[in-house]
Write a protein that holds these residues in place. Structure first.
Motif, PDB file in Angstrom:
ATOM      1  N   ALA A 244      16.880  59.997  23.400  1.00  0.00           N
ATOM      2  CA  ALA A 244      16.272  58.669  23.501  1.00  0.00           C
ATOM      3  C   ALA A 244      17.382  57.672  23.796  1.00  0.00           C
ATOM      4  N   SER A 245      17.027  56.614  24.519  1.00  0.00           N
ATOM      5  CA  SER A 245      18.004  55.581  24.854  1.00  0.00           C
ATOM      6  C   SER A 245      17.357  54.217  24.671  1.00  0.00           C
ATOM      7  N   ALA A 246      18.006  53.369  23.887  1.00  0.00           N
ATOM      8  CA  ALA A 246      17.506  52.017  23.636  1.00  0.00           C
ATOM      9  C   ALA A 246      18.481  51.003  24.219  1.00  0.00           C
ATOM     10  N   SER A 247      18.327  49.759  23.825  1.00  0.00           N
ATOM     11  CA  SER A 247      19.124  48.695  24.423  1.00  0.00           C
ATOM     12  C   SER A 247      20.598  48.768  24.047  1.00  0.00           C
ATOM     13  N   VAL A 248      20.915  49.191  22.809  1.00  0.00           N
ATOM     14  CA  VAL A 248      22.311  49.173  22.373  1.00  0.00           C
ATOM     15  C   VAL A 248      22.856  50.559  22.059  1.00  0.00           C
ATOM     16  N   ALA A 249      22.036  51.587  21.993  1.00  0.00           N
ATOM     17  CA  ALA A 249      22.524  52.907  21.594  1.00  0.00           C
ATOM     18  C   ALA A 249      21.639  53.994  22.189  1.00  0.00           C
ATOM     19  N   GLN A 250      22.118  55.224  22.108  1.00  0.00           N
ATOM     20  CA  GLN A 250      21.346  56.382  22.520  1.00  0.00           C
ATOM     21  C   GLN A 250      21.525  57.484  21.484  1.00  0.00           C
ATOM     22  N   VAL A 251      20.540  58.380  21.409  1.00  0.00           N
ATOM     23  CA  VAL A 251      20.498  59.376  20.341  1.00  0.00           C
ATOM     24  C   VAL A 251      20.616  60.781  20.932  1.00  0.00           C
ATOM     25  N   HIS A 252      21.525  61.573  20.355  1.00  0.00           N
ATOM     26  CA  HIS A 252      21.738  62.960  20.767  1.00  0.00           C
ATOM     27  C   HIS A 252      21.384  63.894  19.608  1.00  0.00           C
ATOM     28  N   TRP A 253      20.787  65.031  19.952  1.00  0.00           N
ATOM     29  CA  TRP A 253      20.461  66.049  18.948  1.00  0.00           C
ATOM     30  C   TRP A 253      21.625  67.009  18.792  1.00  0.00           C
ATOM     31  N   GLY A 259      23.929  74.667   9.716  1.00  0.00           N
ATOM     32  CA  GLY A 259      22.489  74.762   9.934  1.00  0.00           C
ATOM     33  C   GLY A 259      21.745  73.449   9.851  1.00  0.00           C
ATOM     34  N   ASP A 260      22.418  72.368   9.406  1.00  0.00           N
ATOM     35  CA  ASP A 260      21.750  71.060   9.352  1.00  0.00           C
ATOM     36  C   ASP A 260      21.553  70.515  10.768  1.00  0.00           C
ATOM     37  N   GLU A 261      20.380  69.980  11.010  1.00  0.00           N
ATOM     38  CA  GLU A 261      20.108  69.345  12.295  1.00  0.00           C
ATOM     39  C   GLU A 261      20.190  67.835  12.114  1.00  0.00           C
ATOM     40  N   VAL A 262      20.897  67.185  13.034  1.00  0.00           N
ATOM     41  CA  VAL A 262      21.177  65.752  12.881  1.00  0.00           C
ATOM     42  C   VAL A 262      20.855  65.006  14.166  1.00  0.00           C
ATOM     43  N   ALA A 263      20.574  63.734  13.992  1.00  0.00           N
ATOM     44  CA  ALA A 263      20.429  62.794  15.108  1.00  0.00           C
ATOM     45  C   ALA A 263      21.688  61.938  15.137  1.00  0.00           C
ATOM     46  N   ILE A 264      22.433  62.014  16.223  1.00  0.00           N
ATOM     47  CA  ILE A 264      23.690  61.279  16.356  1.00  0.00           C
ATOM     48  C   ILE A 264      23.426  60.049  17.228  1.00  0.00           C
ATOM     49  N   LYS A 265      23.467  58.892  16.610  1.00  0.00           N
ATOM     50  CA  LYS A 265      23.215  57.632  17.293  1.00  0.00           C
ATOM     51  C   LYS A 265      24.554  57.045  17.725  1.00  0.00           C
ATOM     52  N   ILE A 266      24.762  56.940  19.032  1.00  0.00           N
ATOM     53  CA  ILE A 266      26.042  56.497  19.586  1.00  0.00           C
ATOM     54  C   ILE A 266      25.830  55.177  20.319  1.00  0.00           C
ATOM     55  N   GLN A 267      26.582  54.175  19.897  1.00  0.00           N
ATOM     56  CA  GLN A 267      26.459  52.870  20.546  1.00  0.00           C
ATOM     57  C   GLN A 267      27.011  52.946  21.963  1.00  0.00           C
ATOM     58  N   LYS A 268      26.344  52.273  22.880  1.00  0.00           N
ATOM     59  CA  LYS A 268      26.821  52.233  24.254  1.00  0.00           C
ATOM     60  C   LYS A 268      28.161  51.507  24.302  1.00  0.00           C
ATOM     61  N   ARG A 269      29.072  52.050  25.038  1.00  0.00           N
ATOM     62  CA  ARG A 269      30.473  51.633  24.961  1.00  0.00           C
ATOM     63  C   ARG A 269      30.677  50.162  25.322  1.00  0.00           C
ATOM     64  N   SER A 349      30.328  55.822  11.567  1.00  0.00           N
ATOM     65  CA  SER A 349      31.308  54.730  11.698  1.00  0.00           C
ATOM     66  C   SER A 349      30.545  53.473  12.107  1.00  0.00           C
ATOM     67  N   HIS A 350      31.282  52.461  12.536  1.00  0.00           N
ATOM     68  CA  HIS A 350      30.627  51.221  12.951  1.00  0.00           C
ATOM     69  C   HIS A 350      29.837  51.397  14.244  1.00  0.00           C
ATOM     70  N   ARG A 351      30.197  52.402  15.062  1.00  0.00           N
ATOM     71  CA  ARG A 351      29.493  52.599  16.333  1.00  0.00           C
ATOM     72  C   ARG A 351      28.827  53.963  16.447  1.00  0.00           C
ATOM     73  N   VAL A 352      28.948  54.776  15.444  1.00  0.00           N
ATOM     74  CA  VAL A 352      28.321  56.105  15.434  1.00  0.00           C
ATOM     75  C   VAL A 352      27.654  56.300  14.082  1.00  0.00           C
ATOM     76  N   MET A 353      26.377  56.695  14.100  1.00  0.00           N
ATOM     77  CA  MET A 353      25.694  56.997  12.853  1.00  0.00           C
ATOM     78  C   MET A 353      25.002  58.353  12.968  1.00  0.00           C
ATOM     79  N   THR A 354      25.282  59.200  11.997  1.00  0.00           N
ATOM     80  CA  THR A 354      24.692  60.533  11.972  1.00  0.00           C
ATOM     81  C   THR A 354      23.701  60.602  10.816  1.00  0.00           C
ATOM     82  N   ALA A 355      22.464  60.933  11.140  1.00  0.00           N
ATOM     83  CA  ALA A 355      21.406  61.002  10.137  1.00  0.00           C
ATOM     84  C   ALA A 355      20.608  62.277  10.335  1.00  0.00           C
ATOM     85  N   GLU A 356      19.812  62.589   9.347  1.00  0.00           N
ATOM     86  CA  GLU A 356      18.973  63.781   9.387  1.00  0.00           C
ATOM     87  C   GLU A 356      17.998  63.717  10.566  1.00  0.00           C
TER      88      GLU A 356
END
Length: 687
Positions: A244-253, A259-269, A349-356
């Motif tokens: 998924a891609s939004a206005s300020v960030a995009q999400v990678h699986w 074995g944990d699966e995470v959503a990695i939200k990375i702010q656009k540079r 971090s301030h520009r990367v968030m990893t969540a379940e």
């Protein structure tokens, strides 16, 4: 004696001139011809003359003075030479234009390569803002000079602003989405155009996302997350194509090695570089518009800018998510019905968030929510309450990485619960889903004072519990408002007073907030016309516009809307800034309920939470809470009246009526809004 030599041309009578074959006849001034001789063409001065009888003649005058050769004059005899023209002014301005062009060119290149077009985007914004402001200043009148109607004026400028926001991207899309949610203060042309702001934004290249991770952690994605992009055994896997891609960030699986699966939200540079310029531009333009159009908006800008800036800080988002998870876990009425995904702090971090990672169905997919369940008896949907997530196939991953490195979709589909024909669903009740949602956001506003302000359907997932009940999962916790206890108590009492038509209390509260028009504000809060007031606004509009022509009526309506905004923002210092985003929250919740067919009585649920929060709030004394408890018991009987209206609408639907209660309220709101000078023309989720 003066002599004249006539040259008779052989070709003269034919219109030609051949001096080489001419004869000369010399005639004495007294008359008669003396002699004939060839012409010496190197002497004398020749010119054509026409003879009446013989046609054209060439005449030459012979001077009698003594021949003197040409002698150049001496330099001393010549006058003083004029100074040469240096064109100093032309050369000066040419140099200035050249330096300006070189400076602008260098600045543009630096801006494009190092500042991510921040200056260009700001300049584009200032220019278009000037064009739009000038256009409105000239043409906003009953009979526009350059347009057929005010509606054409609105449409043209809505297109201009929409193109600007989409072209600039980034935080401008966030601002556009915030504008799109304020449908009550926008002309319908803006409402329809800005509804497209919710489309997905284009995603950045993986190399940019990789650089953000490297800059924030000093590690590559492989080192940080323990993944391999070549399918190496014993390592995790990660998709380089964003889900998924939004206005300020995009999400990678990603699936970690454990074995944990995470959503990695990375702010656009580019966001980190652009956000400061964008907010500064936003402030300047709003300041100019506040002065130009005499609408008190600038005082709200610092608070809005602060919220938007916090939304780009993923540490703040992680804090909000963890705090909301704690509040939900501590509330018995929501525990087990609402889930907040876990945050991996060590991978954030301030520009990367990893969540379940959440496997669920989005709230707007009504068909999938309600279709029969084929996932097995007493089984939950994947990932819900410990239900295992099927691991991806290593061989399949290796093939995808090798054949489609730029379009990686490594995560398994996990849709076996849809059955062999793929037409199954979660088999949950829309009423249960919506009841949970209204309960959650009512608790945030009235009980906790910590309100999620972006609850659109894309941020809400539904999972099926093993019991068959729905579980609501709330994501994207970047935009929150914190309500002070005093304001939260006032807001709860305000809602309770709306349900009981306690106009005195309503007037006291809104005047303490610096609002001079209780009718408009009460209607905007309820999302339906408030009929308990004095209706002074609508009555005044009817008196003013009953006999006017259509164009003048439209102009007067929008003038009244402007007046209404000034009355709502009468005292900018007293006006609670939290109302900006709380109104957005309630509008989205109302839109969700309407979209799902109004399965619950939203006003009754919210009114009940507002009254109950005055009993449960730990900020009040025991005496105040005891008094509020008695009032709450009486208030429950008042709410019974709203149930009569709600279930009456349900019975009408059962017998074939297509509209639900939320549709009825919106239709009434549109009619009342016209009387108040506003125009509501579209659904909150249209587009």
């Amino acid at each position: 004696m003066r002599m004249s030599t006539d040259v008779v041309q052989n070709a003269g009578r034919e219109g030609g001139l051949a001096l080489g074959s001419s004869l000369v006849q010399t005639r004495i001034s007294g008359g008669g011809w003396m002699q004939t001789c060839p012409v010496d063409q190197s002497i004398g001065e020749y010119f054509l003359a026409q003879d009446e009888k013989n046609g054209f003649r060439v005449k030459r005058h012979i001077q009698s003075q003594e021949f003197k050769p040409f002698v150049p004059p001496s330099p001393s005899s010549l006058p003083k030479a004029a100074p040469p023209k240096l064109y100093r002014r032309t050369r000066k301005w040419s140099r200035r234009l050249l330096y300006l062009a070189l400076g602008l060119g260098a600045t543009y290149e630096l801006d494009q390569h190092f500042w991510y077009a921040s200056l260009t985007r700001s300049a584009r914004t200032f220019w278009l803002s000037l064009v739009v402001a000038t256009d409105y200043k000239i043409n906003f009148r009953a009979q526009p000079w350059l347009y057929d109607s005010i509606q054409d004026l609105h449409l043209r400028n809505a297109e201009r602003l929409f193109d600007l926001l989409r072209t600039n991207g980034g935080l401008y899309l966030k601002i556009g989405q915030a504008i799109a949610m304020q449908s009550a203060i926008l002309p319908p042309e803006f409402q329809q155009m800005f509804s497209k702001m919710f489309d997905d934004a284009p995603q950045n290249d993986w190399k940019d996302a990789e650089k953000v991770i490297l800059e924030d952690f000093g590690k590559t994605p492989e080192e940080l997350f323990g993944v391999s992009f070549s399918g190496e055994p014993g390592k995790g896997v990660m998709e380089r194509t964003a889900r998924a891609s939004a206005s300020v960030a995009q999400v990678h699986w990603a699936r970690l090695a454990n074995g944990d699966e995470v959503a990695i939200k990375i702010q656009k540079r580019e966001i980190a570089q652009q956000v400061g310029w964008d907010l500064w531009t936003f402030k300047v333009v709003t300041r100019i518009y506040t002065w130009w159009f005499d609408i008190p908006l600038y005082s709200l800008v610092p608070y809005i800018s602060e919220r938007l800036l916090l939304e780009t800080d993923f540490v703040n988002e992680a804090n909000n998510a963890e705090r909301m998870g704690q509040l939900v876990a501590g509330e018995s009425r929501l525990r087990g019905r609402v889930y907040i995904p876990k945050v991996y702090r060590e991978l954030s971090s301030h520009r990367v968030m990893t969540a379940e990672w959440i496997e669920g169905v989005r709230l707007w997919d009504k068909e999938t929510l309600t279709r029969p369940w084929h996932g097995g008896w007493r089984q939950g949907s994947p990932g819900c309450r410990g239900t295992p997530l099927d691991p991806p196939n290593r061989q399949t991953i290796a093939e995808i990485i090798r054949e489609q490195p730029l379009k990686e979709h490594l995560k398994p589909k996990r849709d076996s619960w849809k059955g062999s024909n793929g037409k199954g669903g979660l088999g949950v009740s829309l009423k249960d889903c919506m009841q949970t949602m209204v309960d959650l956001f009512s608790a945030q506003m009235f009980l906790w004072g910590l309100c999620h302000c972006d609850p659109h359907p894309g941020n809400i997932f539904i999972r099926r519990l093993p019991s068959g009940k729905p579980e609501l999962v709330l994501i994207d916790h970047g935009l929150y408002v914190h309500m002070q206890p005093e304001f939260r108590h006032q807001y709860s009492l305000f809602w309770k007073s709306l349900m009981t038509f306690d106009n005195k209390t309503i007037g006291e509260i809104v005047r303490s907030w610096g609002i001079n028009n209780p009718d408009v504000f009460a209607s905007a809060t309820l999302m339906r016309p408030y009929t308990g007031g004095d209706n002074s606004t609508s009555a005044g509009m009817k008196r003013t516009m009953s006999k006017k022509e259509q164009r003048e009526r439209s102009y007067e309506m929008q003038q009244q809307m402007r007046k209404g905004i000034r009355e709502v923002l009468a005292d900018e210092k007293k006006w609670p800034r939290e109302l900006i985003f709380i109104g957005r929250n309630m509008r989205i919740v109302q839109g969700n309920n309407q979209y799902l067919g109004a399965p619950v009585n939203r006003l009754k649920i919210m009114g009940g939470w507002a009254s109950r929060s005055l009993v449960d709030s730990p900020d009040l004394s025991y005496r105040e809470r005891l008094v509020n408890f008695g009032r709450h018991v009486l208030f429950k009987f008042v709410l019974f009246g709203s149930d009569v209206v709600f279930y009456g609408s349900k019975v009408a639907q059962f017998f074939g009526r297509t509209q639900n209660l939320e549709d009825d309220m919106e239709a009434s709101m549109k009619k009342a809004a016209v009387d108040m000078g506003f125009e509501l023309n579209h659904s909150v989720f249209e587009g």
